[in-house]
Design a protein around this motif. Structure first.
Motif, PDB file in Angstrom:
ATOM      1  N   GLU A  24      14.879   0.427   7.356  1.00 54.63           N
ATOM      2  CA  GLU A  24      16.024  -0.718   7.072  1.00 54.63           C
ATOM      3  C   GLU A  24      15.625  -1.463   5.872  1.00 54.63           C
ATOM      4  O   GLU A  24      16.598  -2.273   5.350  1.00 54.63           O
ATOM      5  CB  GLU A  24      16.223  -1.570   8.607  1.00 54.63           C
ATOM      6  CG  GLU A  24      16.822  -0.711   9.402  1.00 54.63           C
ATOM      7  CD  GLU A  24      16.942  -1.595  10.698  1.00 54.63           C
ATOM      8  OE1 GLU A  24      16.272  -2.744  11.034  1.00 54.63           O
ATOM      9  OE2 GLU A  24      17.410  -1.150  12.012  1.00 54.63           O
ATOM     10  N   ASP A  25      14.454  -1.658   5.597  1.00 57.75           N
ATOM     11  CA  ASP A  25      13.876  -2.311   4.347  1.00 57.75           C
ATOM     12  C   ASP A  25      14.497  -1.432   3.327  1.00 57.75           C
ATOM     13  O   ASP A  25      14.172  -0.439   2.997  1.00 57.75           O
ATOM     14  CB  ASP A  25      12.270  -2.304   4.359  1.00 57.75           C
ATOM     15  CG  ASP A  25      11.700  -2.989   3.208  1.00 57.75           C
ATOM     16  OD1 ASP A  25      12.339  -2.995   2.018  1.00 57.75           O
ATOM     17  OD2 ASP A  25      10.773  -3.672   3.512  1.00 57.75           O
ATOM     18  N   GLU A  26      15.368  -2.060   2.574  1.00 57.30           N
ATOM     19  CA  GLU A  26      16.066  -1.287   1.523  1.00 57.30           C
ATOM     20  C   GLU A  26      15.208  -0.833   0.329  1.00 57.30           C
ATOM     21  O   GLU A  26      15.321   0.122  -0.413  1.00 57.30           O
ATOM     22  CB  GLU A  26      17.229  -2.315   1.056  1.00 57.30           C
ATOM     23  CG  GLU A  26      18.315  -1.526   0.039  1.00 57.30           C
ATOM     24  CD  GLU A  26      19.164  -0.673   0.806  1.00 57.30           C
ATOM     25  OE1 GLU A  26      19.621   0.218   0.202  1.00 57.30           O
ATOM     26  OE2 GLU A  26      19.036  -0.463   1.971  1.00 57.30           O
ATOM     27  N   GLU A  27      14.260  -1.779   0.050  1.00 57.77           N
ATOM     28  CA  GLU A  27      13.369  -1.505  -1.074  1.00 57.77           C
ATOM     29  C   GLU A  27      12.630  -0.005  -0.597  1.00 57.77           C
ATOM     30  O   GLU A  27      12.427   0.734  -1.699  1.00 57.77           O
ATOM     31  CB  GLU A  27      12.271  -2.486  -1.120  1.00 57.77           C
ATOM     32  CG  GLU A  27      11.165  -2.134  -2.342  1.00 57.77           C
ATOM     33  CD  GLU A  27      10.331  -3.423  -2.435  1.00 57.77           C
ATOM     34  OE1 GLU A  27       9.495  -3.375  -3.481  1.00 57.77           O
ATOM     35  OE2 GLU A  27      10.234  -4.395  -1.737  1.00 57.77           O
ATOM     36  N   LEU A  28      12.023   0.087   0.470  1.00 53.70           N
ATOM     37  CA  LEU A  28      11.506   1.287   1.066  1.00 53.70           C
ATOM     38  C   LEU A  28      12.351   2.520   0.886  1.00 53.70           C
ATOM     39  O   LEU A  28      12.077   3.737   0.329  1.00 53.70           O
ATOM     40  CB  LEU A  28      10.981   1.193   2.591  1.00 53.70           C
ATOM     41  CG  LEU A  28       9.991   0.266   2.662  1.00 53.70           C
ATOM     42  CD1 LEU A  28       9.229   0.317   3.901  1.00 53.70           C
ATOM     43  CD2 LEU A  28       8.623   0.235   1.658  1.00 53.70           C
ATOM     44  N   TYR A  29      13.611   2.362   1.394  1.00 53.59           N
ATOM     45  CA  TYR A  29      14.691   3.305   1.387  1.00 53.59           C
ATOM     46  C   TYR A  29      14.895   3.781  -0.132  1.00 53.59           C
ATOM     47  O   TYR A  29      14.890   4.970  -0.264  1.00 53.59           O
ATOM     48  CB  TYR A  29      15.818   2.768   1.932  1.00 53.59           C
ATOM     49  CG  TYR A  29      17.115   3.827   2.017  1.00 53.59           C
ATOM     50  CD1 TYR A  29      17.235   4.514   3.335  1.00 53.59           C
ATOM     51  CD2 TYR A  29      18.094   3.936   1.339  1.00 53.59           C
ATOM     52  CE1 TYR A  29      18.469   5.379   3.461  1.00 53.59           C
ATOM     53  CE2 TYR A  29      19.055   4.747   1.100  1.00 53.59           C
ATOM     54  CZ  TYR A  29      19.063   5.530   2.413  1.00 53.59           C
ATOM     55  OH  TYR A  29      20.298   6.469   2.800  1.00 53.59           O
ATOM     56  N   LYS A  30      15.051   2.999  -0.865  1.00 58.34           N
ATOM     57  CA  LYS A  30      15.357   3.362  -2.247  1.00 58.34           C
ATOM     58  C   LYS A  30      14.269   4.041  -2.952  1.00 58.34           C
ATOM     59  O   LYS A  30      14.280   4.702  -3.896  1.00 58.34           O
ATOM     60  CB  LYS A  30      15.583   2.005  -3.182  1.00 58.34           C
ATOM     61  CG  LYS A  30      17.092   1.639  -2.823  1.00 58.34           C
ATOM     62  CD  LYS A  30      17.515   0.414  -3.691  1.00 58.34           C
ATOM     63  CE  LYS A  30      18.874  -0.463  -3.313  1.00 58.34           C
ATOM     64  NZ  LYS A  30      19.063  -1.288  -4.129  1.00 58.34           N
ATOM     65  N   THR A  87       0.901  -1.306   0.086  1.00 55.17           N
ATOM     66  CA  THR A  87       0.002   0.043  -0.074  1.00 55.17           C
ATOM     67  C   THR A  87       0.813   1.362  -0.133  1.00 55.17           C
ATOM     68  O   THR A  87       0.623   2.174  -0.911  1.00 55.17           O
ATOM     69  CB  THR A  87      -0.835   0.033   1.148  1.00 55.17           C
ATOM     70  OG1 THR A  87      -1.719  -1.025   1.216  1.00 55.17           O
ATOM     71  CG2 THR A  87      -1.761   1.426   1.205  1.00 55.17           C
ATOM     72  N   PHE A  88       1.735   1.143   0.719  1.00 57.78           N
ATOM     73  CA  PHE A  88       2.623   2.314   1.114  1.00 57.78           C
ATOM     74  C   PHE A  88       3.528   2.621  -0.490  1.00 57.78           C
ATOM     75  O   PHE A  88       3.571   3.877  -0.825  1.00 57.78           O
ATOM     76  CB  PHE A  88       3.786   2.300   2.185  1.00 57.78           C
ATOM     77  CG  PHE A  88       4.775   3.416   2.224  1.00 57.78           C
ATOM     78  CD1 PHE A  88       4.514   4.464   2.587  1.00 57.78           C
ATOM     79  CD2 PHE A  88       6.256   3.058   1.923  1.00 57.78           C
ATOM     80  CE1 PHE A  88       5.474   5.953   2.729  1.00 57.78           C
ATOM     81  CE2 PHE A  88       7.125   4.126   2.256  1.00 57.78           C
ATOM     82  CZ  PHE A  88       6.722   5.274   2.473  1.00 57.78           C
ATOM     83  N   LEU A  89       4.014   1.729  -0.915  1.00 57.82           N
ATOM     84  CA  LEU A  89       4.823   2.042  -2.256  1.00 57.82           C
ATOM     85  C   LEU A  89       3.748   2.324  -3.375  1.00 57.82           C
ATOM     86  O   LEU A  89       4.166   3.202  -4.162  1.00 57.82           O
ATOM     87  CB  LEU A  89       5.347   0.290  -2.669  1.00 57.82           C
ATOM     88  CG  LEU A  89       6.593   0.034  -1.978  1.00 57.82           C
ATOM     89  CD1 LEU A  89       6.787  -1.464  -2.160  1.00 57.82           C
ATOM     90  CD2 LEU A  89       7.853   0.807  -1.991  1.00 57.82           C
ATOM     91  N   ASN A  90       2.296   2.000  -3.325  1.00 65.47           N
ATOM     92  CA  ASN A  90       1.484   2.463  -4.188  1.00 65.47           C
ATOM     93  C   ASN A  90       1.373   3.985  -3.870  1.00 65.47           C
ATOM     94  O   ASN A  90       1.081   4.834  -4.902  1.00 65.47           O
ATOM     95  CB  ASN A  90       0.304   1.703  -4.369  1.00 65.47           C
ATOM     96  CG  ASN A  90       0.586   0.225  -4.881  1.00 65.47           C
ATOM     97  OD1 ASN A  90       1.399   0.013  -5.767  1.00 65.47           O
ATOM     98  ND2 ASN A  90      -0.206  -0.898  -4.572  1.00 65.47           N
ATOM     99  N   GLN A  91       1.078   4.402  -2.686  1.00 66.84           N
ATOM    100  CA  GLN A  91       0.905   5.701  -2.314  1.00 66.84           C
ATOM    101  C   GLN A  91       1.928   6.410  -2.801  1.00 66.84           C
ATOM    102  O   GLN A  91       1.913   7.796  -3.308  1.00 66.84           O
ATOM    103  CB  GLN A  91       0.695   5.744  -0.696  1.00 66.84           C
ATOM    104  CG  GLN A  91      -0.488   5.293  -0.302  1.00 66.84           C
ATOM    105  CD  GLN A  91      -0.910   5.422   1.142  1.00 66.84           C
ATOM    106  OE1 GLN A  91       0.534   5.339   2.020  1.00 66.84           O
ATOM    107  NE2 GLN A  91      -1.617   5.316   1.853  1.00 66.84           N
TER     108      GLN A  91
END
Length: 262
Positions: A119-125, A93-97
């Motif tokens: 710490e989740d690299e996908e979110l950081y990037k 949901t967050f990545l889509n937002q």
């Protein structure tokens, strides 16, 4: 040949006008001119601001507080990011937002909580990608502390000027040439920032007081918004020699050339 020239022309135009925008607030009352700038850069009534409350111990209340401030200034769409800790579903949901947000705001609390999620690299990037795609980023207090690569956690020994006694951790790092501190004049935090800058003479120290903000464009042009002062510390390449610039509303500073713009 013409297609190659056209490609490079389009590439140059797209990169030449790309702009990174950052609005960092020192805590306390959120300055009206800083929020107005955030709304404007987020597309005004047609835009969308994503509020991230991971720093807060009371995330719904934290969201409601900033929502009220923004709603009093504009009908812009205001979205609450999924609260931490994220699940596999809320992460999606967050990545889509992120894909639709034109502005992103981190609320106050404990900056370490934010970076725990990141710490989740996908979110950081993903956040860095949106920043480089002209999405304006903003934050207050803890949401400001994360913006430098070296993030002050709030832990340490602060009755001495000794950067080795100040705990720092990895921040979001959108501001690459400085260390940021907040609530600066109000809470007398000069010791810890001066100590860190003496320890890291390649960086500037930016101390932002409460009810005050700094608007940074392209990681170099800084302008003061709000009511109080911003202090910028610079070793000027000479360890143990500090230059201090006192800035107020409307003042501008070149973070690359390390000087006030007159």
């Amino acid at each position: 040949m013409n297609k190659i020239l056209l490609f490079f022309l389009l590439f140059f135009v797209s990169t030449a006008f790309a702009q990174e925008r950052l609005i960092i607030i020192g805590g306390g009352e959120r300055p009206k001119d800083a929020l107005t700038k955030l709304i404007q850069l987020s597309g005004d009534a047609q835009g969308e601001i994503l509020i991230i409350t991971w720093a807060s111990g009371e995330q719904p209340a934290s969201f409601e507080s900033i929502r009220e401030d923004l709603a009093s200034l504009s009908p812009i769409k205001i979205v609450h990011a999924p609260m931490s800790p994220l699940t596999a579903e809320s992460k999606i949901t967050f990545l889509n937002q992120l894909k639709t947000a034109k502005g992103i705001f981190f609320t106050g609390g404990d900056q370490v909580r934010i970076m725990k999620v990141l710490e989740d690299e996908e979110l950081y990037k993903a956040l860095h990608e949106r920043y480089h795609q002209q999405v304006v980023f903003s934050g207050s207090s803890a949401g400001t502390a994360i913006m430098s690569e070296k993030m002050i956690t709030g832990e340490g020994k602060f009755d001495v000027i000794d950067g080795t006694q100040v705990e720092v951790k990895k921040g979001l790092g959108l501001l690459t040439n400085a260390i940021v501190d907040q609530h600066f004049v109000k809470r007398q935090r000069e010791n810890r920032l001066m100590g860190l800058i003496l320890l890291n003479p390649e960086l500037l120290g930016i101390g932002i007081d409460e009810n005050t903000a700094v608007y940074v464009q392209d990681n170099y042009l800084a302008e003061v918004l709000g009511e109080s002062q911003v202090l910028i510390f610079d070793t000027q390449g000479k360890e143990k020699e500090l230059k201090v610039s006192f800035l107020k509303k409307g003042d501008k500073y070149n973070l690359k050339k390390k000087k006030v713009i007159h």
